[in-house]
Write a protein that holds these residues in place. Structure first.
Motif, PDB file in Angstrom:
ATOM      1  N   ARG A 140       0.876  -1.237   0.046  1.00 30.20           N
ATOM      2  CA  ARG A 140      -0.044  -0.012   0.082  1.00 30.20           C
ATOM      3  C   ARG A 140       0.881   1.269   0.112  1.00 30.20           C
ATOM      4  O   ARG A 140       0.650   2.169  -0.670  1.00 30.20           O
ATOM      5  N   SER A 141       1.858   1.181   0.768  1.00 30.33           N
ATOM      6  CA  SER A 141       2.831   2.379   0.686  1.00 30.33           C
ATOM      7  C   SER A 141       3.471   2.572  -0.726  1.00 30.33           C
ATOM      8  O   SER A 141       3.637   3.802  -1.082  1.00 30.33           O
ATOM      9  N   HIS A 144       1.913   4.304  -3.586  1.00 30.12           N
ATOM     10  CA  HIS A 144       2.065   5.559  -4.056  1.00 30.12           C
ATOM     11  C   HIS A 144       2.815   6.147  -4.967  1.00 30.12           C
ATOM     12  O   HIS A 144       2.726   7.437  -5.834  1.00 30.12           O
ATOM     13  N   ARG A 145       3.954   5.492  -5.392  1.00 28.07           N
ATOM     14  CA  ARG A 145       5.270   5.761  -6.198  1.00 28.07           C
ATOM     15  C   ARG A 145       5.303   4.962  -7.393  1.00 28.07           C
ATOM     16  O   ARG A 145       6.028   5.373  -8.471  1.00 28.07           O
ATOM     17  N   SER A 272       5.961   4.913   4.264  1.00 28.80           N
ATOM     18  CA  SER A 272       5.739   6.215   3.847  1.00 28.80           C
ATOM     19  C   SER A 272       4.167   6.528   3.341  1.00 28.80           C
ATOM     20  O   SER A 272       3.756   5.482   2.653  1.00 28.80           O
ATOM     21  N   CYS A 273       3.615   7.429   3.334  1.00 27.01           N
ATOM     22  CA  CYS A 273       2.207   7.889   2.864  1.00 27.01           C
ATOM     23  C   CYS A 273       2.677   8.542   1.479  1.00 27.01           C
ATOM     24  O   CYS A 273       3.717   8.862   0.980  1.00 27.01           O
ATOM     25  N   ALA A 274       1.633   9.005   0.782  1.00 28.72           N
ATOM     26  CA  ALA A 274       1.919   9.746  -0.396  1.00 28.72           C
ATOM     27  C   ALA A 274       2.332  11.136  -0.367  1.00 28.72           C
ATOM     28  O   ALA A 274       3.181  11.643  -1.357  1.00 28.72           O
ATOM     29  N   CYS A 336      -2.156  13.752   5.200  1.00 28.34           N
ATOM     30  CA  CYS A 336      -2.449  12.885   4.384  1.00 28.34           C
ATOM     31  C   CYS A 336      -3.852  12.028   4.728  1.00 28.34           C
ATOM     32  O   CYS A 336      -4.580  11.510   3.979  1.00 28.34           O
ATOM     33  N   SER A 338      -4.069   9.718   7.279  1.00 31.99           N
ATOM     34  CA  SER A 338      -4.072   8.396   7.979  1.00 31.99           C
ATOM     35  C   SER A 338      -3.931   8.716   9.467  1.00 31.99           C
ATOM     36  O   SER A 338      -3.590   9.689   9.966  1.00 31.99           O
TER      37      SER A 338
END
Length: 450
Positions: A140-141, A144-145, A272-274, A336, A338
């Motif tokens: 899931r992390s 984002h990339r 990490s998040c977005a 973000c 979360s």
């Protein structure tokens, strides 16, 4: 979401087909993560309290180490972590290899060990459900990339570690193609990794920050412009570094630097998040930040030692494990959205420098040194006798000016007057190529590389 009883013996019935088993466990783990993310902070605390009580009961019942360690605690102990004794690295060494295992060996899906660079190795183990729970969060992390069409180099150790395989599998899940180069390999030394990056032009590289610098130097020396090779993201793991150093690496690669943090015993602890901020895996761990000297709780935002308790671990529960890592947890929510708190990793407690009656955080020292105009990408620090010694790279300005300004900056920031010398990049490169963790560069490493 209660823990399944791990002592249930294997059934005579045939197991489900591997694909069905994988899909079912992954779907359940995804649903668990979605449910957790929907909580508010009060809900998180209540959920963690319940899971901690279950985890304590599980560890007490099935792990030989905790059966002995917790024998004097009342049966209801577990809701308050302060009631529990600490678990230390020495405890893990003493329980090697299976003293902390809480499931039959037949239920273990992966086994790993620490590098042993700072003492006898410690063991770690996870069940398939433990593995997938973590991998769902990692995927899931990474989503984002990275996605389909992206090529990503995984340039961290695969041997005896969970992290490289966790990232490898998660990248596959989000549709990226993986180049598993590892590090310090006779088959794929760092020079070959650099050549492949120039040829394959990946979207991302997973490595330590210092390894990203070494790859940049090798590419540049070979006549390439690393910033023109298409790398969008450097996911940095295995070490932490100062904002000044991160900014320099980002400019060199023209790429976003994104953190991930974990330990050998637990795999991922922050992802990490977005927005690029590292969120603690509070769905799987309860975290405390304590004074590393007297183990008292610290206020939110202050840097201290990270102490964790697993909440859902089947194979190897850990209760109040003293990680030896210095962190600070942001008291404010991440934009973000979360529910999970964000963390900044400051390095190891044992890496702090003690000089002239003062304790220096290496990350703070690095920030002070590398933020001086004219410093390069590398420096090393150590205490010789009673004095702080620094060696810095000075590529852009006269060395005597840079060295004087570094000394002034450190004196103003820490009240300590250092001896500042110069180091050349070639010496640093030779030292780094022989190191598993080049971010821990010391004066002795530089001397050995001369």
């Amino acid at each position: 979401m209660a823990i399944l009883d791990p002592t249930t013996t294997a059934s005579d019935r045939p197991p489900p087909p591997p694909r069905d088993r994988c899909c079912a466990v992954r779907e359940a783990a995804t649903a668990e993560l979605d449910a957790f993310e929907a909580l508010d902070r009060a809900g998180v605390r209540a959920w963690q309290r319940d899971r901690l009580r279950e985890q304590v009961a599980h560890a007490r019942r099935h792990a030989p180490f905790y059966r002995h360690r917790l024998r004097a605690l009342p049966p209801a102990a577990g809701e308050d972590p302060a009631q529990l004794p600490f678990t230390t690295k020495d405890d893990l060494r003493g329980g090697y290899p299976f003293g902390l295992l809480a499931v039959p060996l037949a239920d273990v899906a992966r086994y790993g060990e620490s590098t042993g660079t700072t003492g006898a190795p410690t063991s770690s183990a996870i069940t398939y459900q433990d593995w997938v729970r973590g991998n769902v969060s990692t995927a899931r992390s990474l989503a984002h990339r990275f996605g389909p069409g992206d090529l990503v180099f995984v340039a961290i150790p695969y041997e005896l570690s969970f992290a490289a395989y966790d990232l490898d599998r998660a990248l596959e899940t989000v549709g990226a193609a993986v180049v598993g180069t590892g590090i310090l390999s006779a088959v794929c030394p760092v020079e070959r990794t650099a050549r492949m990056i120039a040829e394959l032009r990946p979207a991302g590289i997973v490595c330590s920050p210092t390894r990203a610098l070494r790859l940049h130097d090798l590419l540049r020396d070979a006549g390439h412009d690393p910033a023109a090779l298409g790398v969008r993201t450097v996911l940095y793991v295995g070490e932490t570094c100062s904002p000044a150093k991160l900014a320099k690496i980002s400019r060199l690669w023209q790429a976003e630097l994104v953190p991930a943090y974990g330990t050998t015993e637990t795999n991922s602890l922050a992802l990490s998040c977005a927005l690029g901020r590292a969120h603690l895996t509070e769905d799987r761990h309860l975290f405390e930040v304590l004074d590393p000297d007297d183990a008292t709780p610290l206020a939110a935002g202050r840097a201290g030692e990270l102490v964790l308790s697993t909440l859902l671990a089947q194979a190897m529960p850990l209760l109040r494990y003293r990680t030896g890592d210095l962190v600070s947890v942001d008291p404010d929510p991440c934009p973000c959205g979360s529910v999970r708190a964000t963390v900044r990793h400051h390095g190891r407690v044992g890496d702090r420098l003690h000089v002239a009656g003062r304790t220096l955080d290496r990350l703070d020292l690095e920030e002070a040194v590398l933020s001086v105009s004219g410093t390069g990408l590398y420096y090393a620090a150590g205490v010789v006798g009673e004095a702080l010694h620094l060696r810095v790279e000075c590529p852009d300005r006269p060395a005597h000016l840079v060295r004087r300004e570094v000394a002034d900056r450190v004196r103003a920031r820490f009240g300590v007057t250092p001896e500042v010398g110069e180091v050349d990049r070639a010496t640093v490169g030779r030292a780094m190529d022989a190191m598993l963790k080049p971010g821990n560069l010391t004066l002795a490493d530089l001397d050995a590389a001369r």
